[in-house]
Design a protein around this motif. Structure first.
Motif, PDB file in Angstrom:
ATOM      1  N   SER A 165       0.739  -1.343  -0.100  1.00  0.00           N
ATOM      2  CA  SER A 165      -0.028  -0.121   0.027  1.00  0.00           C
ATOM      3  C   SER A 165       0.821   1.247   0.036  1.00  0.00           C
ATOM      4  O   SER A 165       2.076   1.205  -0.103  1.00  0.00           O
ATOM      5  CB  SER A 165      -0.865  -0.246   1.394  1.00  0.00           C
ATOM      6  OG  SER A 165      -0.098   0.392   2.345  1.00  0.00           O
ATOM      7  N   GLU A 166       0.101   2.285  -0.110  1.00  0.00           N
ATOM      8  CA  GLU A 166       0.987   3.688  -0.149  1.00  0.00           C
ATOM      9  C   GLU A 166       1.482   3.895   1.252  1.00  0.00           C
ATOM     10  O   GLU A 166       2.376   5.016   1.585  1.00  0.00           O
ATOM     11  CB  GLU A 166      -0.075   4.899  -0.495  1.00  0.00           C
ATOM     12  CG  GLU A 166      -1.214   5.182   0.707  1.00  0.00           C
ATOM     13  CD  GLU A 166      -2.199   4.263   0.735  1.00  0.00           C
ATOM     14  OE1 GLU A 166      -3.291   4.254   1.546  1.00  0.00           O
ATOM     15  OE2 GLU A 166      -2.285   3.039   0.164  1.00  0.00           O
ATOM     16  N   CYS A 213       5.397   8.873  -8.553  1.00  0.00           N
ATOM     17  CA  CYS A 213       4.162   8.095  -8.939  1.00  0.00           C
ATOM     18  C   CYS A 213       4.346   7.644 -10.407  1.00  0.00           C
ATOM     19  O   CYS A 213       3.703   6.756 -10.651  1.00  0.00           O
ATOM     20  CB  CYS A 213       3.083   9.127  -8.724  1.00  0.00           C
ATOM     21  SG  CYS A 213       2.723   9.429  -6.949  1.00  0.00           S
ATOM     22  N   PHE A 227      -3.011  -0.265  -3.222  1.00  0.00           N
ATOM     23  CA  PHE A 227      -2.152   0.911  -3.333  1.00  0.00           C
ATOM     24  C   PHE A 227      -2.803   2.156  -3.999  1.00  0.00           C
ATOM     25  O   PHE A 227      -3.414   2.127  -5.070  1.00  0.00           O
ATOM     26  CB  PHE A 227      -1.188   0.567  -4.386  1.00  0.00           C
ATOM     27  CG  PHE A 227      -0.089   1.508  -4.269  1.00  0.00           C
ATOM     28  CD1 PHE A 227       1.020   1.312  -3.455  1.00  0.00           C
ATOM     29  CD2 PHE A 227       0.212   2.692  -5.170  1.00  0.00           C
ATOM     30  CE1 PHE A 227       2.193   2.156  -3.221  1.00  0.00           C
ATOM     31  CE2 PHE A 227       1.313   3.545  -4.957  1.00  0.00           C
ATOM     32  CZ  PHE A 227       2.203   3.258  -4.314  1.00  0.00           C
ATOM     33  N   PHE A 274       0.016   8.000  -1.800  1.00  0.00           N
ATOM     34  CA  PHE A 274       1.511   8.035  -1.957  1.00  0.00           C
ATOM     35  C   PHE A 274       1.961   9.232  -2.310  1.00  0.00           C
ATOM     36  O   PHE A 274       3.002   9.618  -1.765  1.00  0.00           O
ATOM     37  CB  PHE A 274       1.687   6.860  -3.035  1.00  0.00           C
ATOM     38  CG  PHE A 274       3.215   6.440  -3.082  1.00  0.00           C
ATOM     39  CD1 PHE A 274       3.743   6.106  -1.932  1.00  0.00           C
ATOM     40  CD2 PHE A 274       3.795   6.307  -4.123  1.00  0.00           C
ATOM     41  CE1 PHE A 274       5.018   5.686  -1.824  1.00  0.00           C
ATOM     42  CE2 PHE A 274       5.261   6.034  -4.272  1.00  0.00           C
ATOM     43  CZ  PHE A 274       5.701   5.241  -2.949  1.00  0.00           C
ATOM     44  N   TYR A 310      -2.567   5.759  -5.288  1.00  0.00           N
ATOM     45  CA  TYR A 310      -1.260   6.627  -5.567  1.00  0.00           C
ATOM     46  C   TYR A 310      -1.370   8.250  -5.157  1.00  0.00           C
ATOM     47  O   TYR A 310      -0.592   8.943  -4.900  1.00  0.00           O
ATOM     48  CB  TYR A 310      -1.580   6.760  -7.207  1.00  0.00           C
ATOM     49  CG  TYR A 310      -0.854   5.720  -7.916  1.00  0.00           C
ATOM     50  CD1 TYR A 310       0.578   5.781  -8.373  1.00  0.00           C
ATOM     51  CD2 TYR A 310      -1.648   4.551  -8.394  1.00  0.00           C
ATOM     52  CE1 TYR A 310       1.175   4.830  -9.140  1.00  0.00           C
ATOM     53  CE2 TYR A 310      -0.851   3.584  -9.163  1.00  0.00           C
ATOM     54  CZ  TYR A 310       0.472   3.578  -9.347  1.00  0.00           C
ATOM     55  OH  TYR A 310       1.399   2.535  -9.992  1.00  0.00           O
TER      56      TYR A 310
END
Length: 235
Positions: A48-49, A143, A162, A167, A164
């Motif tokens: 995951s982020e 990214c 995940f 993140f 983005y």
């Protein structure tokens, strides 16, 4: 297997090298249990982020006792930044200081001298007037690299577990939401490193009229004028 530019199906965790770069830094991709858990998307290995992925670290190595060491300093990030913001050809030189400032200046002069008679390809940094690397530009590149390494064929904000957007926010927060002055100095040093990697040691953007007025060319011009004025007054 070699990666194909027109097919992403064999990227991501299926590909051993892509999988290593996308692996959360706190896990050991060479461990078969870790690798299988990530590929099978078990609850013990959720990508995951909330993890820094290995590709953001210098030399793609991670120090559990110093999580900040080498963070956001990998060669693939520098190459990607150059490919996006300066020129694809500049990615060949990723180890030393960058030449982005020269690329921008030569690009500007070429457009001015040709006066629109010949189309000159303009790099992204020139279009947006970028002279220094910013936290958000780094987050954008991270990214983009993450997406390029993945097996997803089209952009999406959330890819499985995940996120983005999350993140991107985590990267930006690292730079902009610092706990104090000590961390701020480290962040500033990292941004200086990035700017040198992309744009080199040039500081033309810092040559303000006030600074130029104190330099020898301007000083000599003023001295010559003063001598002329003094000679005129004496006649």
């Amino acid at each position: 297997p070699l990666l194909r530019s027109d097919d992403k199906q064999l990227r991501g965790f299926i590909h051993d090298l892509c999988g290593k770069l996308l692996c959360p830094a706190e896990w050991d991709w060479s461990n078969d249990r870790v690798k299988a858990g990530i590929r099978e998307r078990t609850s013990d290995y959720i990508v995951s982020e909330n993890s820094w992925l290995l590709f953001v670290y210098d030399n793609y190595t991670f120090n559990a006792n110093d999580l900040e060491k080498g963070l956001f300093m990998s060669k693939i990030l520098v190459q990607a930044f150059k490919a996006i913001f300066t020129s694809p050809s500049s990615t060949r030189e990723a180890d030393g200081d960058g030449d982005g400032a020269d690329i921008l200046e030569n690009n500007r002069r070429a457009r001015r001298s040709l006066n629109g008679q010949v189309k000159v390809k303009t790099c992204m940094a020139s279009i947006i007037n970028m002279r220094k690397v910013t936290p958000r530009s780094i987050a954008y590149v991270i990214c983009q690299v993450c997406f390029a390494l993945s097996s997803v064929s089209s952009w999406r904000t959330v890819d499985g577990d995940f996120d983005y957007e999350g993140f991107w926010n985590n990267v930006v927060d690292f730079f902009e939401d610092v706990p104090g002055p000590v961390a701020q100095r480290r962040v500033s040093k990292l941004l200086e490193w990035w700017t040198r990697k992309i744009f080199g040691k040039n500081h033309r953007q810092d040559l303000t009229p006030e600074i130029v007025s104190k330099m020898s060319v301007t000083a000599l011009a003023e001295q010559r004028k003063a001598l002329e004025d003094a000679a005129f007054d004496s006649e």
